[in-house]
Design a protein around this motif. Structure first.
Motif, PDB file in Angstrom:
ATOM      1  N   TYR A 260     -18.756 -18.692  37.089  1.00 47.63           N
ATOM      2  CA  TYR A 260     -18.245 -19.069  38.413  1.00 47.63           C
ATOM      3  C   TYR A 260     -17.122 -18.127  38.816  1.00 47.63           C
ATOM      4  N   GLN A 261     -17.197 -17.602  40.039  1.00 44.70           N
ATOM      5  CA  GLN A 261     -16.225 -16.617  40.505  1.00 44.70           C
ATOM      6  C   GLN A 261     -15.272 -17.168  41.565  1.00 44.70           C
ATOM      7  N   GLY A 262     -15.381 -18.417  41.892  1.00 44.66           N
ATOM      8  CA  GLY A 262     -14.507 -19.030  42.883  1.00 44.66           C
ATOM      9  C   GLY A 262     -13.170 -19.410  42.274  1.00 44.66           C
ATOM     10  N   ALA A 263     -12.232 -19.753  43.132  1.00 43.97           N
ATOM     11  CA  ALA A 263     -10.913 -20.190  42.672  1.00 43.97           C
ATOM     12  C   ALA A 263     -11.031 -21.558  42.012  1.00 43.97           C
ATOM     13  N   ALA A 264     -10.159 -21.821  41.073  1.00 47.38           N
ATOM     14  CA  ALA A 264     -10.168 -23.114  40.388  1.00 47.38           C
ATOM     15  C   ALA A 264      -9.966 -24.244  41.393  1.00 47.38           C
ATOM     16  N   GLY A 265     -10.822 -25.234  41.336  1.00 50.90           N
ATOM     17  CA  GLY A 265     -10.718 -26.378  42.230  1.00 50.90           C
ATOM     18  C   GLY A 265     -11.337 -26.179  43.608  1.00 50.90           C
ATOM     19  N   SER A 266     -11.930 -25.016  43.859  1.00 47.72           N
ATOM     20  CA  SER A 266     -12.531 -24.765  45.180  1.00 47.72           C
ATOM     21  C   SER A 266     -13.864 -25.488  45.306  1.00 47.72           C
ATOM     22  N   ALA A 267     -14.226 -25.811  46.538  1.00 46.74           N
ATOM     23  CA  ALA A 267     -15.472 -26.529  46.800  1.00 46.74           C
ATOM     24  C   ALA A 267     -16.690 -25.650  46.558  1.00 46.74           C
ATOM     25  N   ALA A 268     -16.544 -24.341  46.743  1.00 46.83           N
ATOM     26  CA  ALA A 268     -17.652 -23.414  46.541  1.00 46.83           C
ATOM     27  C   ALA A 268     -17.097 -22.051  46.157  1.00 46.83           C
ATOM     28  N   GLY A 269     -17.942 -21.254  45.525  1.00 45.21           N
ATOM     29  CA  GLY A 269     -17.536 -19.911  45.127  1.00 45.21           C
ATOM     30  C   GLY A 269     -18.730 -19.109  44.680  1.00 45.21           C
ATOM     31  N   GLY A 270     -18.494 -17.853  44.424  1.00 46.44           N
ATOM     32  CA  GLY A 270     -19.570 -16.968  43.985  1.00 46.44           C
ATOM     33  C   GLY A 270     -19.991 -17.264  42.553  1.00 46.44           C
ATOM     34  N   CYS A 271     -21.162 -16.768  42.201  1.00 50.60           N
ATOM     35  CA  CYS A 271     -21.692 -16.914  40.849  1.00 50.60           C
ATOM     36  C   CYS A 271     -22.336 -15.598  40.454  1.00 50.60           C
ATOM     37  N   ALA A 272     -22.140 -15.184  39.230  1.00 48.62           N
ATOM     38  CA  ALA A 272     -22.711 -13.928  38.748  1.00 48.62           C
ATOM     39  C   ALA A 272     -24.236 -13.941  38.786  1.00 48.62           C
TER      40      ALA A 272
END
Length: 102
Positions: free
Chosen positions: A70-82
């Motif tokens: 997971y590439q999103g910020a900690a606690g974020s609702a969504a983020g990038g993935c490798a």
């Protein structure tokens, strides 16, 4: 209005910078549950809805937000993935490639 070469160059540079920054600022699309790669990995946007019979590796409490990929910020609702280049995954999601963050 008479424009000089200098004004043209300044406006061209400003326009190019604006276009370059705009492409980075645009939000990435979310991974769809029907995406072929998502289906192959058993991705679900809500880890509570994982089919535990089909994915016995699933452990309660594991979700994308706590995954090493997971590439999103900690606690974020969504983020990038490798695994899903150019797309975002839900922080509360899960897939069979889950690897706990160290």
């Amino acid at each position: 209005m008479k424009n000089s070469r200098r004004q043209f160059m300044i406006l061209s540079a400003a326009g190019a910078c604006t276009l370059a920054l705009n492409s980075k600022v645009q939000a990435q699309a979310m991974v769809s549950a029907t995406d072929p790669q998502a289906v192959a990995l058993g991705y679900v946007a809500d880890a509570a809805k994982v089919d535990k019979a089909k994915y016995p590796k699933f452990v309660a409490g594991s979700h994308c937000g706590s995954c090493a990929l997971y590439q999103g910020a900690a606690g974020s609702a969504a983020g990038g993935c490798a695994l899903f280049a150019g797309k975002q995954v839900a922080g509360a999601g899960w897939c069979s490639a889950y690897a706990k963050k160290a």
